[in-house]
Design a protein around this motif. Sequence first.
Motif, short mmCIF file in Angstrom:
data_model
loop_
_atom_site.label_atom_id
_atom_site.label_comp_id
_atom_site.label_asym_id
_atom_site.label_seq_id
_atom_site.Cartn_x
_atom_site.Cartn_y
_atom_site.Cartn_z
N PRO A 26 -3.73 4.66 -19.42
CA PRO A 26 -3.22 3.00 -19.33
C PRO A 26 -2.87 2.53 -18.42
O PRO A 26 -2.85 1.33 -18.53
CB PRO A 26 -2.26 3.84 -20.70
N MET A 27 -2.63 2.97 -17.17
CA MET A 27 -2.17 2.81 -15.95
C MET A 27 -3.04 1.43 -16.01
O MET A 27 -2.84 0.41 -14.88
CB MET A 27 -2.08 3.36 -14.77
N LEU A 28 -4.03 1.56 -16.22
CA LEU A 28 -5.10 0.75 -15.62
C LEU A 28 -4.95 -0.73 -16.27
O LEU A 28 -5.32 -2.14 -15.62
CB LEU A 28 -7.25 0.98 -16.14
N LEU A 29 -4.59 -0.88 -17.04
CA LEU A 29 -4.34 -1.98 -17.44
C LEU A 29 -3.18 -2.65 -16.98
O LEU A 29 -3.23 -3.96 -16.82
CB LEU A 29 -3.27 -1.81 -18.84
N ILE A 30 -2.18 -2.09 -16.11
CA ILE A 30 -0.80 -2.13 -15.39
C ILE A 30 -1.49 -3.49 -14.25
O ILE A 30 -1.30 -3.74 -14.17
CB ILE A 30 -0.14 -1.12 -14.90
N MET A 31 -2.53 -2.75 -13.52
CA MET A 31 -3.28 -2.83 -12.87
C MET A 31 -3.78 -4.45 -12.88
O MET A 31 -3.63 -5.56 -11.83
CB MET A 31 -4.76 -2.55 -12.28
N ALA A 60 -9.18 -3.69 -3.37
CA ALA A 60 -10.12 -2.32 -3.65
C ALA A 60 -9.92 -1.03 -2.70
O ALA A 60 -10.57 -0.30 -2.65
CB ALA A 60 -11.57 -3.17 -3.04
N VAL A 61 -9.22 -1.87 -1.09
CA VAL A 61 -8.40 -0.96 -0.21
C VAL A 61 -7.75 0.04 -0.77
O VAL A 61 -7.50 0.77 -1.27
CB VAL A 61 -8.48 -1.81 0.56
N ILE A 62 -6.40 -1.19 -1.64
CA ILE A 62 -5.34 -0.25 -1.82
C ILE A 62 -5.39 0.57 -3.28
O ILE A 62 -5.05 1.64 -3.02
CB ILE A 62 -4.56 -1.79 -2.78
N PHE A 63 -6.30 0.40 -4.32
CA PHE A 63 -6.72 0.80 -5.54
C PHE A 63 -8.04 2.36 -4.78
O PHE A 63 -6.87 2.84 -5.51
CB PHE A 63 -7.08 0.07 -6.53
N LEU A 68 1.04 -1.62 -0.06
CA LEU A 68 0.12 -0.11 0.26
C LEU A 68 0.50 1.09 -0.55
O LEU A 68 0.84 2.02 -0.79
CB LEU A 68 -0.66 0.20 1.71
N LEU A 69 1.85 1.50 0.99
CA LEU A 69 2.94 2.27 1.15
C LEU A 69 4.04 2.86 -0.02
O LEU A 69 3.15 4.17 -1.01
CB LEU A 69 4.19 2.41 2.05
N ILE A 70 3.95 1.84 -1.15
CA ILE A 70 4.79 1.86 -2.65
C ILE A 70 3.60 2.58 -3.96
O ILE A 70 3.90 2.90 -4.26
CB ILE A 70 5.41 0.73 -2.97
N PHE A 71 2.85 2.05 -3.31
CA PHE A 71 1.32 2.32 -4.55
C PHE A 71 1.37 3.63 -4.13
O PHE A 71 0.85 4.46 -5.28
CB PHE A 71 0.43 1.28 -4.49
N VAL A 72 0.70 4.24 -3.03
CA VAL A 72 0.69 5.51 -2.10
C VAL A 72 1.65 6.53 -2.80
O VAL A 72 1.18 7.31 -3.77
CB VAL A 72 0.37 5.92 -1.04
N LEU A 73 3.21 6.12 -2.80
CA LEU A 73 3.69 6.95 -2.83
C LEU A 73 4.08 6.57 -4.66
O LEU A 73 4.60 8.33 -4.88
CB LEU A 73 5.51 6.39 -2.52
#
Length: 279
Positions: A60-65, A112-115, A22-27
């Motif tokens: 385009p980041m939606l694909l990476i998810m 759901a929480v992380i995204f 979560l921290l990495i995604f937010v940063l």
Amino acid sequence: MLNYIKAECFKTFKRIYMRNTLLIFVLLAIAVNVLFFVAFRSSPTNSQELIRTSLSVIVPMLLIMVYTALIMVDIVFSDEYKYKTFKNTLSFGFTRTQVYFGKLAVSMIVTAVIFSITLAAYLVSLFLLLGFPEDMGLIGVVFNRVAAAIPLYIGALCLCNACAFIIPNNTAFSFVYMGFLMVPYLLFYTLTLLNPAFTPLFGTALVTPFYTSIMGLDIHVANMGDMMGVGFNVDNIENILNAALLPGTSVAYCLILGLAYAAAATLIGLAVYRRREIR
């Protein structure tokens, strides 16, 4: 079943793996806007152009998810196979069906929480550092695409969850999941470029809607380089905005394909898991 999900959620959210992810995604989300903010401070670039450029990265980041679904499932399965704790859960009286759907439910909750937190961090940093877009419809476009992609994420999570239950090795199921995403897409894409008659087959790949619907790319005139790079152009968000909301056929396409993958993967994964020996 509900008690099992609660217990798994408590265990999962207490893991350092979950917190670090979560921290990495937010940063990373905040870093996107920080980079544009630095560029804005050091050059006379129009702030609205920077906002549009920043937003153009999101689609385009939606694909990476879809590929990060592997991380979400791995968080839930963290070290289950390494320490052989699956048999402990079954010994407590939970059925394999309860364990299967419980893990799947927790994977969806974690995702759901992380995204949600990541998207919130991105938008807050965007507004604080770059300001508000003059046309708030740009934000609506992003949320429209995110909503359309949700069934595809559900399909991806179900597919990854099935791989995790069928293959009792974290590394192995990771490679298999990536193969299910990439091999059909690349194979069907190549066949479609050679002969348009294969277009319906290409449409069955899970990642296809991100190009054909979410990003609106015409596969008949694009080459692989265009498809991999689309969305990172400054004017891409404007092109998407011109299409306004996704047409009903595109939304239905994403919904049907995502749920079809979810149903097929769940049925196969559960059937195999119920017959597999747990060691």
